[in-house]
Design a protein around this motif. Structure first.
Motif, PDB file in Angstrom:
ATOM      1  N   ILE A 135     -36.817  28.171   8.440  1.00  0.00           N
ATOM      2  CA  ILE A 135     -36.705  27.065   7.483  1.00  0.00           C
ATOM      3  C   ILE A 135     -37.850  26.074   7.697  1.00  0.00           C
ATOM      4  CG2 ILE A 135     -35.319  25.044   6.827  1.00  0.00           C
ATOM      5  CD1 ILE A 135     -32.793  26.723   7.499  1.00  0.00           C
ATOM      6  N   LYS A 136     -38.069  25.729   8.957  1.00  0.00           N
ATOM      7  CA  LYS A 136     -39.116  24.735   9.266  1.00  0.00           C
ATOM      8  C   LYS A 136     -40.493  25.222   8.843  1.00  0.00           C
ATOM      9  CE  LYS A 136     -36.458  22.824  13.077  1.00  0.00           C
ATOM     10  NZ  LYS A 136     -36.156  23.108  14.499  1.00  0.00           N
ATOM     11  N   ALA A 137     -40.708  26.554   8.922  1.00  0.00           N
ATOM     12  CA  ALA A 137     -42.005  27.117   8.533  1.00  0.00           C
ATOM     13  C   ALA A 137     -42.085  27.375   7.032  1.00  0.00           C
ATOM     14  CB  ALA A 137     -42.237  28.411   9.299  1.00  0.00           C
ATOM     15  N   GLY A 138     -41.024  27.043   6.299  1.00  0.00           N
ATOM     16  CA  GLY A 138     -41.045  27.253   4.853  1.00  0.00           C
ATOM     17  C   GLY A 138     -40.742  28.684   4.445  1.00  0.00           C
ATOM     18  N   TYR A 139     -40.136  29.461   5.342  1.00  0.00           N
ATOM     19  CA  TYR A 139     -39.857  30.861   5.052  1.00  0.00           C
ATOM     20  C   TYR A 139     -38.389  31.129   4.726  1.00  0.00           C
ATOM     21  CZ  TYR A 139     -44.506  32.177   6.749  1.00  0.00           C
ATOM     22  OH  TYR A 139     -45.850  32.330   6.922  1.00  0.00           O
ATOM     23  N   ALA A 140     -37.585  30.086   4.622  1.00  0.00           N
ATOM     24  CA  ALA A 140     -36.179  30.326   4.289  1.00  0.00           C
ATOM     25  C   ALA A 140     -35.623  29.087   3.598  1.00  0.00           C
ATOM     26  CB  ALA A 140     -35.373  30.644   5.546  1.00  0.00           C
ATOM     27  N   TYR A 141     -34.629  29.311   2.756  1.00  0.00           N
ATOM     28  CA  TYR A 141     -34.025  28.178   2.028  1.00  0.00           C
ATOM     29  C   TYR A 141     -32.550  28.437   1.787  1.00  0.00           C
ATOM     30  CZ  TYR A 141     -34.503  31.250  -2.082  1.00  0.00           C
ATOM     31  OH  TYR A 141     -34.419  32.302  -2.946  1.00  0.00           O
ATOM     32  N   VAL A 142     -31.822  27.355   1.609  1.00  0.00           N
ATOM     33  CA  VAL A 142     -30.399  27.449   1.318  1.00  0.00           C
ATOM     34  C   VAL A 142     -30.234  27.562  -0.192  1.00  0.00           C
ATOM     35  CG1 VAL A 142     -28.181  26.231   1.390  1.00  0.00           C
ATOM     36  CG2 VAL A 142     -29.701  26.211   3.399  1.00  0.00           C
ATOM     37  N   ASP A 143     -29.497  28.562  -0.618  1.00  0.00           N
ATOM     38  CA  ASP A 143     -29.290  28.796  -2.045  1.00  0.00           C
ATOM     39  C   ASP A 143     -27.828  28.519  -2.385  1.00  0.00           C
ATOM     40  OD1 ASP A 143     -29.355  29.592  -4.658  1.00  0.00           O
ATOM     41  OD2 ASP A 143     -30.317  31.535  -4.271  1.00  0.00           O
ATOM     42  N   ASP A 144     -27.595  27.697  -3.397  1.00  0.00           N
ATOM     43  CA  ASP A 144     -26.216  27.362  -3.803  1.00  0.00           C
ATOM     44  C   ASP A 144     -25.691  28.297  -4.884  1.00  0.00           C
ATOM     45  OD1 ASP A 144     -26.915  25.293  -2.204  1.00  0.00           O
ATOM     46  OD2 ASP A 144     -26.622  23.701  -3.700  1.00  0.00           O
ATOM     47  N   GLN A 145     -26.496  29.249  -5.312  1.00  0.00           N
ATOM     48  CA  GLN A 145     -26.025  30.154  -6.363  1.00  0.00           C
ATOM     49  C   GLN A 145     -24.872  31.007  -5.823  1.00  0.00           C
ATOM     50  OE1 GLN A 145     -29.339  31.778  -9.191  1.00  0.00           O
ATOM     51  NE2 GLN A 145     -30.052  32.028  -7.093  1.00  0.00           N
ATOM     52  N   SER A 162     -36.634  20.894  -0.082  1.00  0.00           N
ATOM     53  CA  SER A 162     -37.487  20.467   1.034  1.00  0.00           C
ATOM     54  C   SER A 162     -36.955  21.049   2.339  1.00  0.00           C
ATOM     55  CB  SER A 162     -37.481  18.935   1.133  1.00  0.00           C
ATOM     56  OG  SER A 162     -36.199  18.514   1.549  1.00  0.00           O
ATOM     57  N   VAL A 163     -37.824  21.116   3.322  1.00  0.00           N
ATOM     58  CA  VAL A 163     -37.419  21.593   4.650  1.00  0.00           C
ATOM     59  C   VAL A 163     -36.248  20.764   5.158  1.00  0.00           C
ATOM     60  CG1 VAL A 163     -38.153  21.692   7.058  1.00  0.00           C
ATOM     61  CG2 VAL A 163     -39.661  22.559   5.247  1.00  0.00           C
ATOM     62  N   GLU A 164     -36.318  19.426   4.964  1.00  0.00           N
ATOM     63  CA  GLU A 164     -35.258  18.543   5.481  1.00  0.00           C
ATOM     64  C   GLU A 164     -33.918  18.863   4.846  1.00  0.00           C
ATOM     65  OE1 GLU A 164     -38.330  17.483   4.424  1.00  0.00           O
ATOM     66  OE2 GLU A 164     -38.931  17.401   6.537  1.00  0.00           O
ATOM     67  N   GLU A 165     -33.938  19.039   3.524  1.00  0.00           N
ATOM     68  CA  GLU A 165     -32.679  19.327   2.828  1.00  0.00           C
ATOM     69  C   GLU A 165     -32.129  20.690   3.267  1.00  0.00           C
ATOM     70  OE1 GLU A 165     -32.926  19.397  -1.453  1.00  0.00           O
ATOM     71  OE2 GLU A 165     -30.734  19.443  -1.668  1.00  0.00           O
ATOM     72  N   ASN A 166     -33.012  21.681   3.392  1.00  0.00           N
ATOM     73  CA  ASN A 166     -32.592  23.009   3.834  1.00  0.00           C
ATOM     74  C   ASN A 166     -31.962  22.959   5.227  1.00  0.00           C
ATOM     75  OD1 ASN A 166     -33.140  24.871   1.722  1.00  0.00           O
ATOM     76  ND2 ASN A 166     -35.343  24.633   2.106  1.00  0.00           N
ATOM     77  N   LEU A 169     -28.158  31.408   3.229  1.00  0.00           N
ATOM     78  CA  LEU A 169     -29.549  31.173   3.616  1.00  0.00           C
ATOM     79  C   LEU A 169     -30.330  32.420   3.202  1.00  0.00           C
ATOM     80  CD1 LEU A 169     -31.512  29.233   5.182  1.00  0.00           C
ATOM     81  CD2 LEU A 169     -31.299  30.865   7.079  1.00  0.00           C
ATOM     82  N   ARG A 170     -31.425  32.191   2.475  1.00  0.00           N
ATOM     83  CA  ARG A 170     -32.249  33.331   2.035  1.00  0.00           C
ATOM     84  C   ARG A 170     -33.654  33.214   2.592  1.00  0.00           C
ATOM     85  NH1 ARG A 170     -31.490  34.124  -4.437  1.00  0.00           N
ATOM     86  NH2 ARG A 170     -32.460  36.150  -3.970  1.00  0.00           N
ATOM     87  N   ALA A 171     -34.252  34.379   2.879  1.00  0.00           N
ATOM     88  CA  ALA A 171     -35.679  34.387   3.234  1.00  0.00           C
ATOM     89  C   ALA A 171     -36.458  34.083   1.965  1.00  0.00           C
ATOM     90  CB  ALA A 171     -36.068  35.752   3.786  1.00  0.00           C
ATOM     91  N   LYS A 172     -37.553  33.349   2.116  1.00  0.00           N
ATOM     92  CA  LYS A 172     -38.382  33.009   0.954  1.00  0.00           C
ATOM     93  C   LYS A 172     -39.588  33.953   0.973  1.00  0.00           C
ATOM     94  CE  LYS A 172     -40.159  28.738  -1.117  1.00  0.00           C
ATOM     95  NZ  LYS A 172     -40.182  27.282  -0.878  1.00  0.00           N
ATOM     96  N   ILE A 173     -39.449  35.052   0.239  1.00  0.00           N
ATOM     97  CA  ILE A 173     -40.534  36.048   0.286  1.00  0.00           C
ATOM     98  C   ILE A 173     -41.182  36.164  -1.095  1.00  0.00           C
ATOM     99  CG2 ILE A 173     -41.227  38.365   1.033  1.00  0.00           C
ATOM    100  CD1 ILE A 173     -38.774  38.487   2.805  1.00  0.00           C
ATOM    101  N   ASP A 174     -40.590  36.924  -1.987  1.00  0.00           N
ATOM    102  CA  ASP A 174     -41.249  37.134  -3.281  1.00  0.00           C
ATOM    103  C   ASP A 174     -40.260  37.750  -4.254  1.00  0.00           C
ATOM    104  OD1 ASP A 174     -42.836  37.719  -5.426  1.00  0.00           O
ATOM    105  OD2 ASP A 174     -44.136  39.150  -4.368  1.00  0.00           O
ATOM    106  N   MET A 175     -39.834  36.967  -5.255  1.00  0.00           N
ATOM    107  CA  MET A 175     -38.849  37.476  -6.212  1.00  0.00           C
ATOM    108  C   MET A 175     -39.450  38.506  -7.163  1.00  0.00           C
ATOM    109  SD  MET A 175     -35.927  36.414  -5.366  1.00  0.00           S
ATOM    110  CE  MET A 175     -34.921  36.889  -6.768  1.00  0.00           C
ATOM    111  N   ALA A 176     -40.761  38.695  -7.095  1.00  0.00           N
ATOM    112  CA  ALA A 176     -41.393  39.699  -7.965  1.00  0.00           C
ATOM    113  C   ALA A 176     -41.822  40.923  -7.171  1.00  0.00           C
ATOM    114  CB  ALA A 176     -42.600  39.092  -8.673  1.00  0.00           C
TER     115      ALA A 176
END
Ligand code: ATP
Ligand code: MG
Length: 559
Positions: free
Chosen positions: A117-127, A152-156, A175-182
């Motif tokens: 999360i801190k490195a910007g590679y993961a985020y919390v998804d509410d879906q 934001s990292v803080e919110e995540n 929590l999802r990895a932030k990679i590439d939806m395409a």
């Protein structure tokens, strides 16, 4: 029967890789692992993975860990953890001190997730799960970014910590990895790393409200344990880019490599814990260790020696393409092993009484019988012979067709190890059914040969009526009648004749008295083992396997 020649030489593509990695000093010591999820009993497909992972460790002087992949507490139970350990030992493998649980690493996995999360590679998804599924796209269409992807990292971090603290309900967030939806590979379209699950875990209790996904937990557990070669089945090939992405982004202590091999599939068999669980729950079988089950526990109860399973696994080899192995190959290995090791005994499965009219009433003599034809050291035993005997009902025909050489009126046969007898009469009940035979014996044929050199065309097994013991014998046939059972609707493919119970069988006293758990051959019938239900008052035997391949006949030619 075809066998994989590379396997015969003890070689396959994975062993070749291991050898090359040792030769090049990429690794100086090999570490593998067998990673079952404790959500059911092991089946023979797992035996392939066990034999490969433990086998490689043995052959190359390395180590194989037993690691429970216990990341889904709603499906996992201590009973399964215990049975898996017992089954690996039964197969002949040992993990020594190297017993691990993915749950041992929950703390570290969590810290690493915060790192992502801190490195910007993961985020919390509410879906919702459903929204995540539908926005993932297809093989031909890219997925859609989640509206929560750019938090934001803080919110995540705040949300992830609150997920951990148990603030949200099941399924509310992931929590999802932030990679590439395409990404062309769907596994890289922001895969789920953590889900909320308020569930009691057999080992961590109520400590966690979030649990890591398989993809997240598995590779990192491999890295923590210093696994050099992480062997899995082909359906994980498409997960390998994610496996490597995570190893690349996380501060892991080692970089394992994943290799995929074909799953074991067998004709007339379903190897899926989901199906096996349902067979047990719906009462189609008596339990996980029902001898018709392809589980290790079922094979064991049926009397299959572990050496036969190991030999089977060796013969099928390790390939890169999926295929279906003929269950006849497994049966062949069982028969070969038991033919070599099982002591010979006699049993009459469907008894028909024979009274030897010229044998003196009240007289009993001892007949010597050989315990193993190829192994004189196995010695001999004595069987009582008297005026009243049992033979197999199928071995008599009142009006035989031309090539029937066994007992019929006027015909002479040999009773194994004993005498020639000739049928002189048939006794029937009011319904016209044969209930007893009358015969004479030739006292000069003791041991089974006539001094005048005359021959008989059949040798039959028999037992003394008074000294033999009653027993129940269970004959097992394939659980499914269809060579490729349909996993989605397996109940329709069940073989209605998969279990046949013979309640009035007779066995030799030598068997009744022995406490040996080893399988025996009942001459002319197959290989049998005492069942767990057996008591001194009520003997119960399972047929491990028949002497010949009769299966195609038994299910009406489908095989
Ligand atoms: P199932 O589909 O029966 O539920 P699984 O793969 O989910 O099996 P796990 O407990 O995850 O079961 O499996 C532990 C290991 O055994 C894994 O490495 C898996 O690849 C391997 N394995 C499972 N089934 C087979 C099979 N049929 N042939 C070879 N290996 C198998
Ligand atoms: Mg699995």
């Amino acid at each position: 029967m075809t066998t994989d020649t590379t396997a015969e030489a003890g070689r396959d593509f994975i062993r070749d890789i291991v050898q090359a990695d040792l030769s090049s000093h990429k690794h100086n010591r090999i570490v593998t692992r067998f990673p079952p999820e404790p959500n059911g009993y092991l089946h023979i497909g797992h035996a392939k993975s066990i034999a490969l992972n433990f086998g490689i460790a043995q052959e190359f002087g390395g180590q194989c860990n037993l690691r429970f992949d216990d990341t889904n507490p709603t499906k996992e139970e201590q009973e399964y953890i215990d049975s898996i350990q017992a089954d690996v030992h039964w197969l002949g493998y040992d993990w020594g001190a190297n017993l691990f649980y993915a749950s041992d690493y929950f703390e570290r996995l969590y810290d690493w997730a915060e790192g992502l999360i801190k490195a910007g590679y993961a985020y919390v998804d509410d879906q919702s799960q459903e929204e995540i599924r539908t926005s993932r796209g297809t093989l031909t269409e890219p997925g859609k970014n989640s509206p929560f992807r750019d938090r934001s990292v803080e919110e995540n971090l705040d949300l992830f910590r609150r997920m951990k603290a148990g603030e949200f309900s099941n399924g509310a967030r992931v929590l999802r990895a932030k990679i590439d939806m395409a990404a062309g590979n769907i596994n890289l379209r922001d895969p789920v790393l953590y889900r909320i699950l308020h569930a009691h875990h057999p080992r961590t209790g109520d400590k966690w409200s979030i649990y890591p996904s398989y993809d997240y937990a598995h590779g990192q557990s491999d890295a923590i344990e210093g696994i050099t070669h992480s062997i899995c089945t082909l359906e994980f090939e498409d997960h390998r880019p994610l496996y490597e992405w995570l190893l690349d982004k996380l501060p892991v202590p080692s970089k394992p490599r994943q290799y995929e091999m074909a799953r074991l599939n067998l004709t007339y068999t379903l190897l899926s814990k989901r199906v096996l669980t349902q067979l047990v729950r719906d009462g189609h079988v008596s339990g996980w260790d029902d001898p018709r089950m392809p589980t290790i526990a079922g094979l064991k109860r049926r009397g299959v020696p572990p050496a036969a399973v190991r030999e089977f696994i060796k013969r099928i080899g390790v390939a890169k393409a999926n295929s279906v192995v003929d269950v006849g190959m497994l049966e062949f290995c069982i028969r070969e092993e038991l033919n070599r090791t099982a002591l010979r005994r006699m049993a009459v499965l469907r008894p028909l009484k024979v009274v030897i009219e010229n044998y003196p009433e009240g007289q009993v003599e001892e007949i010597e019988a050989i315990n193993h034809p190829d192994n004189p050291e196995a010695g001999t035993r004595k069987i009582a012979f008297g005026r009243e005997l049992y033979i197999e009902r199928d071995d008599f025909m009142e009006n035989p067709p031309k090539k029937f050489y066994r007992l019929s009126p006027g015909n002479e046969v040999r009773l194994r190890y004993a005498y020639f007898i000739k049928c002189t009469g048939v006794v029937k009940n009011d319904a016209g059914e044969i209930v007893e035979l009358r015969a004479t014996y030739d006292p000069s044929t003791k041991g089974g040969n006539a001094p005048d050199g005359r021959k008989v065309k059949a040798t039959m097994h028999w037992l003394p009526a008074a000294q033999s013991k009653p027993a129940e014998i269970r004959i097992y046939n394939q659980l499914f009648a269809n060579p490729s059972p349909n996993a989605a609707d397996f109940a329709a493919d069940l073989n209605p004749q998969s279990l046949e119970v013979l309640k009035d069988a007779r066995v030799e006293p030598a068997i009744a008295e022995s406490n040996s758990p080893d399988p025996v051959q009942f001459e002319r019938q197959g290989y049998f083992v005492r069942d767990a239900d057996s008591t001194p008052d009520r003997l119960v035997f399972n047929r491990a396997i028949g002497l010949r391949d009769t299966f195609a006949k038994e299910v009406g030619g489908k095989g």
